[in-house]
Write a protein that holds these residues in place. Sequence first.
Motif, PDB file in Angstrom:
ATOM      1  N   ALA A   1     -21.506  83.552  11.996  1.00 28.30           N
ATOM      2  CA  ALA A   1     -20.291  82.692  11.298  1.00 28.30           C
ATOM      3  C   ALA A   1     -20.805  82.229   9.935  1.00 28.30           C
ATOM      4  O   ALA A   1     -20.149  82.061   9.075  1.00 28.30           O
ATOM      5  N   THR A   2     -22.162  81.910   9.860  1.00 31.70           N
ATOM      6  CA  THR A   2     -22.544  80.977   8.679  1.00 31.70           C
ATOM      7  C   THR A   2     -23.566  81.970   7.537  1.00 31.70           C
ATOM      8  O   THR A   2     -23.412  81.512   6.455  1.00 31.70           O
ATOM      9  N   ILE A   3     -24.220  82.679   8.105  1.00 28.81           N
ATOM     10  CA  ILE A   3     -25.287  83.287   7.312  1.00 28.81           C
ATOM     11  C   ILE A   3     -25.034  84.580   6.702  1.00 28.81           C
ATOM     12  O   ILE A   3     -24.472  85.262   7.603  1.00 28.81           O
ATOM     13  N   GLN A   4     -25.413  84.644   5.474  1.00 25.62           N
ATOM     14  CA  GLN A   4     -25.111  85.825   4.621  1.00 25.62           C
ATOM     15  C   GLN A   4     -25.715  87.045   5.097  1.00 25.62           C
ATOM     16  O   GLN A   4     -26.991  86.829   5.553  1.00 25.62           O
ATOM     17  N   PRO A   5     -25.227  88.199   5.566  1.00 26.27           N
ATOM     18  CA  PRO A   5     -25.678  89.507   6.060  1.00 26.27           C
ATOM     19  C   PRO A   5     -26.921  89.733   4.967  1.00 26.27           C
ATOM     20  O   PRO A   5     -26.968  89.419   3.594  1.00 26.27           O
ATOM     21  N   GLY A   6     -27.963  90.284   6.033  1.00 27.30           N
ATOM     22  CA  GLY A   6     -29.117  90.512   4.817  1.00 27.30           C
ATOM     23  C   GLY A   6     -30.569  90.270   5.534  1.00 27.30           C
ATOM     24  O   GLY A   6     -30.556  89.947   6.830  1.00 27.30           O
TER      25      GLY A   6
ATOM     26  N   SER B   1     -14.569  92.541  12.165  1.00 30.61           N
ATOM     27  CA  SER B   1     -14.179  91.735  12.999  1.00 30.61           C
ATOM     28  C   SER B   1     -14.669  90.046  13.126  1.00 30.61           C
ATOM     29  O   SER B   1     -14.122  89.088  13.275  1.00 30.61           O
ATOM     30  N   GLY B   2     -16.038  90.284  13.257  1.00 32.66           N
ATOM     31  CA  GLY B   2     -16.777  89.247  13.730  1.00 32.66           C
ATOM     32  C   GLY B   2     -16.811  88.479  14.875  1.00 32.66           C
ATOM     33  O   GLY B   2     -15.855  88.817  15.723  1.00 32.66           O
ATOM     34  N   SER B   3     -17.608  87.513  15.336  1.00 36.32           N
ATOM     35  CA  SER B   3     -17.598  86.755  16.314  1.00 36.32           C
ATOM     36  C   SER B   3     -16.311  86.037  16.490  1.00 36.32           C
ATOM     37  O   SER B   3     -15.902  85.773  15.597  1.00 36.32           O
ATOM     38  N   SER B   4     -16.413  85.431  17.839  1.00 35.95           N
ATOM     39  CA  SER B   4     -15.145  84.378  17.818  1.00 35.95           C
ATOM     40  C   SER B   4     -15.421  83.391  17.066  1.00 35.95           C
ATOM     41  O   SER B   4     -14.320  82.800  16.527  1.00 35.95           O
TER      42      SER B   4
ATOM     43  N   GLN C   1     -14.582  84.267  13.369  1.00 31.17           N
ATOM     44  CA  GLN C   1     -13.014  84.162  13.325  1.00 31.17           C
ATOM     45  C   GLN C   1     -12.464  82.955  13.195  1.00 31.17           C
ATOM     46  O   GLN C   1     -11.492  82.635  12.490  1.00 31.17           O
ATOM     47  N   SER C   2     -13.078  81.894  13.900  1.00 32.87           N
ATOM     48  CA  SER C   2     -12.434  80.367  13.765  1.00 32.87           C
ATOM     49  C   SER C   2     -12.630  80.132  12.157  1.00 32.87           C
ATOM     50  O   SER C   2     -11.688  79.383  11.894  1.00 32.87           O
ATOM     51  N   LEU C   3     -13.586  80.217  11.455  1.00 36.97           N
ATOM     52  CA  LEU C   3     -13.870  79.924  10.340  1.00 36.97           C
ATOM     53  C   LEU C   3     -12.990  80.894   9.458  1.00 36.97           C
ATOM     54  O   LEU C   3     -12.354  80.329   8.337  1.00 36.97           O
TER      55      LEU C   3
ATOM     56  N   ALA D   1     -12.254  73.907  13.330  1.00 33.38           N
ATOM     57  CA  ALA D   1     -13.150  73.605  14.622  1.00 33.38           C
ATOM     58  C   ALA D   1     -14.091  74.718  14.805  1.00 33.38           C
ATOM     59  O   ALA D   1     -13.393  75.990  14.447  1.00 33.38           O
ATOM     60  N   ILE D   2     -14.862  74.672  15.629  1.00 28.65           N
ATOM     61  CA  ILE D   2     -15.878  75.969  15.884  1.00 28.65           C
ATOM     62  C   ILE D   2     -16.523  75.404  17.169  1.00 28.65           C
ATOM     63  O   ILE D   2     -16.783  74.367  17.593  1.00 28.65           O
ATOM     64  N   GLU D   3     -16.675  76.516  18.057  1.00 32.86           N
ATOM     65  CA  GLU D   3     -17.278  76.249  19.506  1.00 32.86           C
ATOM     66  C   GLU D   3     -18.748  76.111  19.735  1.00 32.86           C
ATOM     67  O   GLU D   3     -19.269  75.976  20.912  1.00 32.86           O
ATOM     68  N   THR D   4     -19.374  76.065  18.596  1.00 39.68           N
ATOM     69  CA  THR D   4     -20.848  75.909  18.472  1.00 39.68           C
ATOM     70  C   THR D   4     -21.425  74.714  19.349  1.00 39.68           C
ATOM     71  O   THR D   4     -22.521  74.918  19.888  1.00 39.68           O
ATOM     72  N   ASP D   5     -20.979  73.588  19.457  1.00 34.96           N
ATOM     73  CA  ASP D   5     -21.471  72.653  20.170  1.00 34.96           C
ATOM     74  C   ASP D   5     -21.746  73.034  21.708  1.00 34.96           C
ATOM     75  O   ASP D   5     -22.432  72.396  22.481  1.00 34.96           O
TER      76      ASP D   5
END
Length: 320
Positions: free
Chosen positions: A200-205, A252-255, A258-260, A266-270
Amino acid sequence: MAERFIVYGAGAVGGSLGGLLHRAGHEVVLIARGAHLAAIRSNGLRLVTGGGTETLSIPAVSSPAELDGAPGDVVLLAMKSMNTEAALRDLAAVVDRDTPIVCVQNGVANERAALRLFPEVYGVCVMFPATHLEPGVVEPRAWPVPAILDLGRYPADVDETAETLAAEFRSAGCHAEPRPDIMRWKYTKLLMNLGNAVDATIQPGDGVAEILDRVRAEGVEVLAAAGIPHVSMAEDGARRGDILRIGGAGRSGSSSWQSLARGTGAIETDYLNGEIVLLGRLHGVPTPINERIRALANAFAREGRAPGSEPAARFLAGLR
């Protein structure tokens, strides 16, 4: 057989599973919100699969208060974990105490929360690649088998309800096996879902593989210190095999991604990386990379940052 499935959280997974169960002839009602609910009510639920696109007329409500609980109901919880406790309180005011509550969710905290209020709780190890980015539209991305949904009674058992639910999931085209040790499977899925915040956060590569390896290594160390069993990655891989064949176009990306992308705030990371942080604190195991990615994902959600926009090098530099 369930007389009615109440799908609480009709996003990527819940909406897709609800749609597939409806197609298979089961009675389904969706609980959704906002523009997604409005679109379903106005135009039906658009289910996009490898077999084509269908528009399904499925009843949809905004909360359990709009429902009358009835014998034979089964509740499928499919919201993100941070919304589970509020949802359970709303359900407790409406549905019968003995209604099966089935946690079709990532993370490992939902079942315990449900057991506080309901005695009949079931965990599902969710292997369900699906996308929900547009109101009224859900897309199971694997076909012809859309999901693997192994399940068991929480904390550990297989009973008649578990056997029946597995059969009903299979009737919708999914693979499903009852498992008495379902939480062992869900803790392995938790280790895999530690990568959701990275996606969700890190640039691919360059650097992404290192971050993934480190968040999961911390997770394995924490589970060992806590004495929490989980199946091996080899056993998990053997269960998956080549059952889920991903198709569809676009990212598609992870759930969490998709939240971002939907800008939910909000995000489920906690309840994913944060679960490892919590267990680490309880058992004296440092978890710096899970804590850092947890905080970063929350900042992304809070600030509305675009998914995948944090350089890996900058993230790693902050750990040294």
